[in-house]
Design a protein around this motif. Structure first.
Motif, PDB file in Angstrom:
ATOM      1  N   ALA A  14       0.841  -1.204   0.000  1.00  0.00           N
ATOM      2  CA  ALA A  14       0.000   0.000   0.000  1.00  0.00           C
ATOM      3  C   ALA A  14       0.872   1.248   0.000  1.00  0.00           C
ATOM      4  CB  ALA A  14      -0.926  -0.007   1.206  1.00  0.00           C
ATOM      5  N   LYS A  15       1.940   1.218   0.802  1.00  0.00           N
ATOM      6  CA  LYS A  15       2.849   2.360   0.839  1.00  0.00           C
ATOM      7  C   LYS A  15       3.508   2.578  -0.516  1.00  0.00           C
ATOM      8  CE  LYS A  15       3.999   2.459   5.759  1.00  0.00           C
ATOM      9  NZ  LYS A  15       5.069   2.368   6.778  1.00  0.00           N
ATOM     10  N   PHE A  18       1.202   4.317  -2.740  1.00  0.00           N
ATOM     11  CA  PHE A  18       1.089   5.732  -2.387  1.00  0.00           C
ATOM     12  C   PHE A  18       2.281   6.513  -2.929  1.00  0.00           C
ATOM     13  CE2 PHE A  18       2.228   9.183   0.585  1.00  0.00           C
ATOM     14  CZ  PHE A  18       1.146  10.012   0.338  1.00  0.00           C
ATOM     15  N   THR A  21       1.785   7.017  -6.590  1.00  0.00           N
ATOM     16  CA  THR A  21       0.751   8.035  -6.840  1.00  0.00           C
ATOM     17  C   THR A  21       1.271   9.442  -6.601  1.00  0.00           C
ATOM     18  OG1 THR A  21      -1.058   6.560  -6.258  1.00  0.00           O
ATOM     19  CG2 THR A  21      -1.480   8.919  -6.026  1.00  0.00           C
ATOM     20  N   TRP A  22       1.933   9.607  -5.482  1.00  0.00           N
ATOM     21  CA  TRP A  22       2.450  10.928  -5.126  1.00  0.00           C
ATOM     22  C   TRP A  22       3.499  11.374  -6.150  1.00  0.00           C
ATOM     23  CZ3 TRP A  22      -0.109  13.981  -2.160  1.00  0.00           C
ATOM     24  CH2 TRP A  22       0.485  15.048  -1.475  1.00  0.00           C
ATOM     25  N   SER A  25       1.620  12.503  -9.279  1.00  0.00           N
ATOM     26  CA  SER A  25       0.998  13.808  -9.018  1.00  0.00           C
ATOM     27  C   SER A  25       2.048  14.908  -9.018  1.00  0.00           C
ATOM     28  CB  SER A  25       0.284  13.798  -7.672  1.00  0.00           C
ATOM     29  OG  SER A  25      -0.772  12.862  -7.691  1.00  0.00           O
ATOM     30  N   LEU A  43       6.851  10.618   4.278  1.00  0.00           N
ATOM     31  CA  LEU A  43       5.527  10.868   4.866  1.00  0.00           C
ATOM     32  C   LEU A  43       4.939   9.606   5.481  1.00  0.00           C
ATOM     33  CD1 LEU A  43       3.404  13.147   2.494  1.00  0.00           C
ATOM     34  CD2 LEU A  43       3.978  13.563   4.884  1.00  0.00           C
ATOM     35  N   PRO A  46       7.111   6.015   9.710  1.00  0.00           N
ATOM     36  CA  PRO A  46       6.988   6.516  11.079  1.00  0.00           C
ATOM     37  C   PRO A  46       8.358   6.926  11.616  1.00  0.00           C
ATOM     38  CG  PRO A  46       6.072   4.292  10.863  1.00  0.00           C
ATOM     39  CD  PRO A  46       6.760   4.603   9.588  1.00  0.00           C
ATOM     40  N   LYS A  95       4.586  16.186   9.156  1.00  0.00           N
ATOM     41  CA  LYS A  95       3.375  15.388   8.947  1.00  0.00           C
ATOM     42  C   LYS A  95       2.088  16.211   8.999  1.00  0.00           C
ATOM     43  CE  LYS A  95       5.285  11.077   8.854  1.00  0.00           C
ATOM     44  NZ  LYS A  95       6.333  10.918   9.807  1.00  0.00           N
ATOM     45  N   MET A  97      -0.460  18.403   7.684  1.00  0.00           N
ATOM     46  CA  MET A  97      -0.767  18.727   6.284  1.00  0.00           C
ATOM     47  C   MET A  97      -0.992  20.225   6.061  1.00  0.00           C
ATOM     48  SD  MET A  97      -0.405  16.451   4.064  1.00  0.00           S
ATOM     49  CE  MET A  97       0.463  14.954   4.523  1.00  0.00           C
ATOM     50  N   THR A 101       1.055  22.089   3.263  1.00  0.00           N
ATOM     51  CA  THR A 101       0.415  22.948   2.273  1.00  0.00           C
ATOM     52  C   THR A 101       1.093  24.305   2.213  1.00  0.00           C
ATOM     53  OG1 THR A 101      -1.671  21.874   2.799  1.00  0.00           O
ATOM     54  CG2 THR A 101      -1.796  23.904   1.524  1.00  0.00           C
ATOM     55  N   LEU A 159      -3.316  32.886   2.871  1.00  0.00           N
ATOM     56  CA  LEU A 159      -3.486  31.454   3.113  1.00  0.00           C
ATOM     57  C   LEU A 159      -2.287  30.874   3.847  1.00  0.00           C
ATOM     58  CD1 LEU A 159      -4.956  29.587   0.020  1.00  0.00           C
ATOM     59  CD2 LEU A 159      -5.780  29.584   2.357  1.00  0.00           C
ATOM     60  N   TRP A 168      -9.115  26.391   8.914  1.00  0.00           N
ATOM     61  CA  TRP A 168     -10.167  25.378   8.918  1.00  0.00           C
ATOM     62  C   TRP A 168     -11.523  25.973   9.258  1.00  0.00           C
ATOM     63  CZ3 TRP A 168      -8.982  21.496   6.170  1.00  0.00           C
ATOM     64  CH2 TRP A 168      -7.700  20.947   6.188  1.00  0.00           C
TER      65      TRP A 168
ATOM     66  N   GLU B 112      -4.093  18.260 -12.283  1.00  0.00           N
ATOM     67  CA  GLU B 112      -3.300  18.109 -11.067  1.00  0.00           C
ATOM     68  C   GLU B 112      -4.084  17.524  -9.902  1.00  0.00           C
ATOM     69  OE1 GLU B 112      -1.441  21.826 -10.152  1.00  0.00           O
ATOM     70  OE2 GLU B 112      -0.745  22.136 -12.204  1.00  0.00           O
ATOM     71  N   MET B 116      -5.320  12.983  -8.941  1.00  0.00           N
ATOM     72  CA  MET B 116      -4.763  12.606  -7.644  1.00  0.00           C
ATOM     73  C   MET B 116      -5.864  12.113  -6.714  1.00  0.00           C
ATOM     74  SD  MET B 116      -2.453  14.850  -5.046  1.00  0.00           S
ATOM     75  CE  MET B 116      -3.624  15.469  -3.833  1.00  0.00           C
ATOM     76  N   SER B 119      -6.805   8.533  -7.449  1.00  0.00           N
ATOM     77  CA  SER B 119      -5.820   7.574  -6.954  1.00  0.00           C
ATOM     78  C   SER B 119      -5.903   7.426  -5.448  1.00  0.00           C
ATOM     79  CB  SER B 119      -4.411   8.027  -7.324  1.00  0.00           C
ATOM     80  OG  SER B 119      -4.299   8.194  -8.719  1.00  0.00           O
ATOM     81  N   LEU B 123      -6.738   4.121  -3.085  1.00  0.00           N
ATOM     82  CA  LEU B 123      -5.767   3.688  -2.090  1.00  0.00           C
ATOM     83  C   LEU B 123      -6.407   3.581  -0.718  1.00  0.00           C
ATOM     84  CD1 LEU B 123      -2.897   3.106  -2.707  1.00  0.00           C
ATOM     85  CD2 LEU B 123      -2.275   5.413  -2.054  1.00  0.00           C
ATOM     86  N   LEU B 126      -8.374   0.371   0.102  1.00  0.00           N
ATOM     87  CA  LEU B 126      -7.696  -0.910   0.307  1.00  0.00           C
ATOM     88  C   LEU B 126      -7.876  -1.364   1.747  1.00  0.00           C
ATOM     89  CD1 LEU B 126      -4.270  -0.372  -1.499  1.00  0.00           C
ATOM     90  CD2 LEU B 126      -6.195  -1.767  -2.254  1.00  0.00           C
ATOM     91  N   PHE B 138      -0.449   5.224   8.613  1.00  0.00           N
ATOM     92  CA  PHE B 138      -0.497   5.371   7.158  1.00  0.00           C
ATOM     93  C   PHE B 138      -1.853   5.914   6.720  1.00  0.00           C
ATOM     94  CE2 PHE B 138      -1.585   3.149   3.101  1.00  0.00           C
ATOM     95  CZ  PHE B 138      -0.781   3.906   2.268  1.00  0.00           C
ATOM     96  N   VAL B 141      -2.354   9.653   7.434  1.00  0.00           N
ATOM     97  CA  VAL B 141      -1.740  10.526   6.425  1.00  0.00           C
ATOM     98  C   VAL B 141      -2.644  10.610   5.202  1.00  0.00           C
ATOM     99  CG1 VAL B 141       0.171  10.736   4.783  1.00  0.00           C
ATOM    100  CG2 VAL B 141       0.637  10.131   7.166  1.00  0.00           C
ATOM    101  N   LEU B 148      -7.648  17.538   2.489  1.00  0.00           N
ATOM    102  CA  LEU B 148      -7.079  18.712   1.853  1.00  0.00           C
ATOM    103  C   LEU B 148      -7.473  18.784   0.378  1.00  0.00           C
ATOM    104  CD1 LEU B 148      -5.302  20.849   3.051  1.00  0.00           C
ATOM    105  CD2 LEU B 148      -3.343  19.693   2.021  1.00  0.00           C
TER     106      LEU B 148
END
Lengths: 176, 176
Positions: A14-15, A18, A21-22, A25, A43, A46, A95, A97, A101, A159, A168, B112, B116, B119, B123, B126, B138, B141, B148
Motif C-alpha cells: 500500500a505504501k 502511495f 501516486t504521489w 501527481s 511521509l 513513522p 506530517k 498537512m 500545504t 493562506l 479550517w 493536477e 490525484m 488515486s 488507495l 484498500l 499510514f 496521512v 485537503l
DNA sequence: CACAAGTTTCAATAATTATTGAAACTTGTG
DNA sequence: CACAAGTTTCAATAATTATTGAAACTTGTG
C-alpha cells in the motif's frame, strides 16, 4: 467487514502504491518525480530514514538522494534528525498537512507567481504612445494580468499565514 | 512625463517581451513554452491571426502551430473566427481575464487535482489491519491528504463558477 | 470529381531535464 | 593528523519531452 492483516494487502505494498501516486501527481505539477517520491516515502515512514535507506527503497543513486533531500529541506517539507553517536543524518517528514500545504504554496508562489510579477512590472513601466489605440489595448491586457497577479499573491500570502483555526474555520466554512 | 511614440520602445518590441515573459511563466507552471507564447501572441493581437501568422511571428513549424492552437481551443483560451469567403481559420484570444483564469483553473484542476483524488480514493479503500499502529498511521496521512484535496477541489470549483461580481466583490474584499 | 488551399498526424529528431556514479570534500575520532 | 564514515558536487549520460516537416487527410469550388 473488519479488515484483517491476512485479508488485506501487505502494508508495504500500500505504501509503495502511495509513493507511486504521489510521484505521478508531483510530476503533473512540475516537481521532479523523485522529489515527490522521497517526500512520499518519508511521509509514510513513522521512523526517520537515512540517505542509505532512501536510496535502497526507491532505487536511486546516492547523488540523486542527496540532492533531493537537500531540496526537500529547502522547501521545509522534511527535517534533519541527528542521533547522538551516529555519523549519518536521518530525515523525517513534516506530517501536519496544513504545514505541508504552506510549504508547497510558498515554493510554488515563489517559482510561478513572484517571478512573473517582476517581469510584468518591468514591462508595464516601459514608455509608449498613450494616444495609440494599439498601445492602449496592449497596456490594458497588461494591467488586467497585473491586477490578477496581485490579487492571487495577496490571497496566497494570506493562506500561508493562516492559523490552523482560521484556515479550517473561516476559510473552509466559506467554501464548503 | 507623457510618453510619446518617439521616446518609447516600438510597440512590437514590447509585445515581443511580453510573449517571452508569458512563455517563461508558462513553462514554470508546466505547460509548454510554445503553448504559452501562442496564447500571449493572441492576447496582444487586436485582430485575429491565421495559423500562418502564428508560424511566422513565433518561428514555429506548421505542425507545432496546429497542435498548439488546437490545445488552446481545448482549454477554451482562444476562439476560431471564420471569415466568409476565406478558407483559412483565424484565431482570437479570450481577453476577459476572469474568463481566462477560469479556463486555467479548470485545466489545472483536472490535470493536477482530479487525477490525484481518484488515486487516493482507490488507495484509501484498500483493506488492512486496523489494529496495526503502522497501518493506522499510514491511513491517517492518507485521510489528511484526502481532506485537503477535497477542500481544495471545492474551493477551486467555487472560484470557477464565481460570477464576476461575486469574485471581485466578496472574494477580493475578503483577502485584500 | 479533380484540384487548390488549407489542416492534421506522427515518426524522426532535437532540445531539455533528470540521473548516475566517481571524485572531491567534510567531519568526528583514536 | 590519518583515517573512517559519511555527504556533496558535477560532468557524462540516460530519459523524457517538445518540435519539425513531410505525407496523409479534409473541405469547398469550378
Amino acid at each position: 467487514m473488519n479488515p484483517t492483516n491476512s485479508s488485506g494487502l501487505p502494508l508495504a505494498e500500500a505504501k509503495a502504491r502511495f509513493i507511486h501516486t504521489w510521484g505521478v501527481s508531483g510530476a503533473s505539477w512540475g516537481v521532479s518525480k523523485t522529489l515527490a517520491q522521497v517526500h512520499a516515502l518519508l511521509l509514510v515512514s513513522p521512523a526517520a530514514l537515512s540517505t542509505e535507506d532512501i536510496m535502497d527503497q526507491l532505487k536511486i543513486s546516492r547523488g540523486n538522494a542527496s540532492m533531493t533531500v537537500r531540496e526537500l529541506l529547502d522547501w521545509g517539507l522534511i527535517y534533519k534528525e541527528l542521533r547522538p553517536g551516529e555519523r549519518r543524518e536521518f530525515f523525517v517528514a513534516e506530517k501536519d498537512m496544513l504545514q505541508v500545504t504552506r510549504c508547497i504554496i510558498r515554493a510554488r508562489k515563489r517559482r510561478e507567481l513572484d517571478q512573473m510579477k517582476r517581469s510584468l512590472d518591468q514591462l508595464a513601466a516601459l514608455p509608449g504612445d498613450a494616444a495609440d489605440p494599439e498601445y492602449r489595448a496592449f497596456h490594458a491586457v497588461l494591467a488586467d494580468i497585473q491586477q490578477l497577479a496581485t490579487v492571487s499573491d495577496k490571497m496566497l500570502t494570506r493562506l500561508m499565514q493562516a492559523e490552523k483555526s482560521w484556515f479550517w474555520d473561516k476559510f473552509i466554512k466559506l467554501f464548503m
